[in-house]
Design an enzyme around this catalytic site. Structure first.
Site, short mmCIF file in Angstrom:
data_model
loop_
_atom_site.label_atom_id
_atom_site.label_comp_id
_atom_site.label_asym_id
_atom_site.label_seq_id
_atom_site.Cartn_x
_atom_site.Cartn_y
_atom_site.Cartn_z
N GLU A 36 40.79 81.78 -3.30
CA GLU A 36 39.36 81.56 -2.98
C GLU A 36 39.06 82.00 -1.71
O GLU A 36 39.69 81.52 -0.78
CB GLU A 36 38.93 80.02 -3.28
CG GLU A 36 37.31 79.71 -3.19
CD GLU A 36 37.13 78.28 -3.61
OE1 GLU A 36 36.21 77.80 -3.35
OE2 GLU A 36 38.22 77.55 -3.90
N ARG A 263 53.82 72.99 -6.10
CA ARG A 263 53.31 73.38 -4.61
C ARG A 263 54.34 73.20 -3.57
O ARG A 263 55.26 72.24 -3.97
CB ARG A 263 52.07 72.70 -4.25
CG ARG A 263 50.74 73.05 -4.77
CD ARG A 263 49.75 72.01 -4.34
NE ARG A 263 49.57 71.88 -2.99
CZ ARG A 263 48.58 71.59 -2.23
NH1 ARG A 263 47.49 71.14 -2.81
NH2 ARG A 263 48.49 71.72 -1.01
N LYS A 273 43.11 73.49 3.12
CA LYS A 273 42.10 74.13 3.77
C LYS A 273 40.97 73.61 4.53
O LYS A 273 40.37 73.80 5.82
CB LYS A 273 41.32 75.14 3.03
CG LYS A 273 42.38 76.42 2.55
CD LYS A 273 41.37 77.25 1.64
CE LYS A 273 42.41 78.43 1.06
NZ LYS A 273 41.60 79.19 -0.05
#
Length: 559
Positions: A36, A263, A273
């Site tokens: 993204e 992850r 983020k």
């Protein structure tokens, strides 16, 4: 004949192998990396990048780079450019550069089909109420009063939403699935919300934007991605991914399959983020590519290499459950690679003047020294030597303990690639600080000259820089950005409380003149100090070097 040891398959490779065995044509394999564009890629993303592009390399399959650009509030072209540059720098090539926004019209058309089939409806309730009505996994949700509104009404309202006739938050399009499902994602998820924001690619065209879950799987399908790999947090989104796919799938096409891997979290780093954005916004760091940031751009600027990062990911492996990786393993991989490729140079970061009193005044000579003992093809270069030098302050003690093998009054050391010297006396300032060390040299002891004196063994070897030829440099000594191993694990404490106030020290030093030719991101080992890279803040008059990693660490790699 030596047989190459085959690495066991990880669980994702096993899934792919099983699919091929069960009839999937291997020529139909296609992967994607879907960032993204709302921030820079970080160390956690390197795992997803290496998995997807690594599979592409292993199976000779194309890998798409697809930007999930469904949120115009947070997306910028700067992030798109940085992501493309990071992937290229890591050494990977993508097949096609694509965007979820390429499919906005198709997604909208499919949404209309779902409304017509009675599988989607326009809900006029605020988002807070929708969330409240979903309840919890052990309690059935409450159906929206708009759930069974006439199809024509929903179609009309949905078109008006698209045309910008309603305010943001006034209504949304929801899928009609199951408000009693134990999986909260299946409780009539929102497919579209009104957002009257310009998009960095589509401009003002759209007033509604698809939600991630709706756009993501359908984009995979349109691109005929065979295996859609994502992190474990999306595992409970998989039933919704499959439900959406069921609505559009046509027989004979590749049916994309979502599978999840753990992850990667690394000690002393945050990878949210939102939190990284806060570090930038509050000027804790100088930007997304600050060398203390866990972004790929930051690690690159610090002096990490693509090979080291890929080796690190390889050593970490592909796991099914989340794990916390010691940052020292990453630094170990960096150090291992830099040791092989870095040019050895002489730099002094805490200088004190050394005068060789019996070396002729005005004389200078150029001495040969090796570029990298780990690389036989690295060759040699010449460094200037003269009567006045700089050495490291910590390499001298007036009165030294027995195990001090550097310079002391009456003691001998070798100057790297030069001569054996003996310290005779010092000069001090009014505060008792040593300003100058005086020494004598053995003229016959020149390194590599083959004389008996040159073969003489002394216990210490020091690096040095000729004062007359010294290049002034700024040396940035970076430490970890956080003092806590897991800065965002303490739910009661703001992660900013753990910011290391001493994460950067800037020191004035001197380097040998060969560094005048250094280029941005060139790697050097400052002998006996650490590994360094030239920073982009450098000017012709002032070179700036970032310490990438120290020479040694106590970290032991488990075999």
């Amino acid at each position: 004949m030596e047989v190459e040891e085959k690495k066991p398959l990880n669980f994702i490779e096993q899934i792919i192998e099983n699919d091929i065995e069960n009839g999937l044509d291997s020529s139909k394999l296609r992967f994607r990396f879907p960032p993204e564009p709302n921030g820079y890629l970080h160390v956690g993303h390197t795992k997803a990048i290496c998995i997807n592009f690594g599979l592409g390399e292993k199976y000779g399959a194309p890998v798409n780079l697809r930007f999930d650009d469904t949120n115009p509030e947070k997306e910028e072209q700067e992030f798109v450019d940085a992501i493309k540059e990071d992937i290229k720098w890591l050494g990977f090539k993508y097949d096609k550069e694509l965007y979820a926004s390429d499919y906005f019209q198709q997604l909208y058309d499919w949404a209309i089909d779902l409304i017509k089939q009675g599988k989607a409806y326009v809900d006029e309730q605020p988002s807070e109420l929708i969330t409240e009505q979903r309840k919890n996994p052990t309690e059935a949700g409450i159906e929206s009063p708009f759930r069974n509104r006439p199809t024509e009404e929903s179609l009309d309202l949905f078109e008006k939403m698209k045309n910008g006739e309603f305010e943001e938050g006034a209504m949304s399009l929801r899928a009609k699935i199951d408000m009693t499902s134990p999986n909260m994602n299946m409780r009539d998820p929102v497919m579209y919300r009104i957002l009257k924001r310009p998009h960095h690619r589509t401009g003002e065209k759209w007033k509604i934007y698809p939600m991630y879950d709706w756009a993501h799987g359908e984009s995979d399908y349109l691109e005929q991605i065979s295996h859609s790999l994502c992190s474990l947090e999306f595992e409970n989104h998989r039933p919704l991914y499959d439900w959406y796919l069921d609505q559009v799938y046509e027989e004979g096409k590749v049916r994309n399959k979502q599978r999840e891997f753990a992850r990667m979290n690394v000690t002393y780093m945050v990878t949210s983020k939102r939190k990284l954005q806060r570090l930038v916004a509050e000027n804790v760091v100088t930007g997304w590519d600050d060398p203390r940031m866990p972004t790929i751009s930051g690690m690159r600027r610090l002096g990490y290499t693509p090979k080291a990062i890929r080796e690190f990911i390889d050593r970490v492996g592909v796991a099914k459950r989340e794990n916390l990786i010691n940052i020292q393993l990453l630094e170990f991989c960096v150090r291992e690679d830099l040791n092989k490729i870095s040019t050895r140079v002489m730099s002094v970061v805490n200088p004190v003047k050394l005068i060789i009193e019996n070396y002729p005044e005005g004389k200078e000579e150029w001495l040969e020294t090796e570029n990298n003992p780990e690389d036989e093809n690295a060759g040699t270069r010449e460094v200037p030597f003269s009567r006045e030098l700089y050495i490291e302050r910590e390499d001298f003690m007036e009165e030294a303990p027995k195990k001090f093998f550097r310079l002391t009054i009456g003691g001998e050391v070798r100057l790297k690639s030069a001569y054996i010297i003996k310290a005779t006396r010092v000069e001090k300032d009014e505060n008792g600080e040593i300003t100058t060390i005086f020494a004598t040299y053995d003229e016959d002891s020149k390194s590599g000259s083959g004389t008996e004196a040159s073969m003489r063994k002394v216990k210490g070897t020091l690096h040095w820089v000729s004062a007359k030829h010294a290049l002034p440099i700024d040396v940035r000594i970076y430490d970890r950005l956080f003092t806590h191993e897991q800065p965002d694990a303490e739910k009661e404490t703001d992660f900013m409380e753990f910011v290391n106030k001493d994460s950067l020290k800037v020191i004035k030093g001197f380097a040998e003149p060969s560094l005048k030719n250094a280029k941005i991101e060139d790697h050097y080992q400052f002998q006996r100090i650490g590994y360094f890279a030239l920073d982009k803040d450098s000017t012709e008059d002032q070179l700036v070097f970032n310490r990438t990693v120290t020479l040694k660490d106590s970290f032991k790699l488990e075999q």
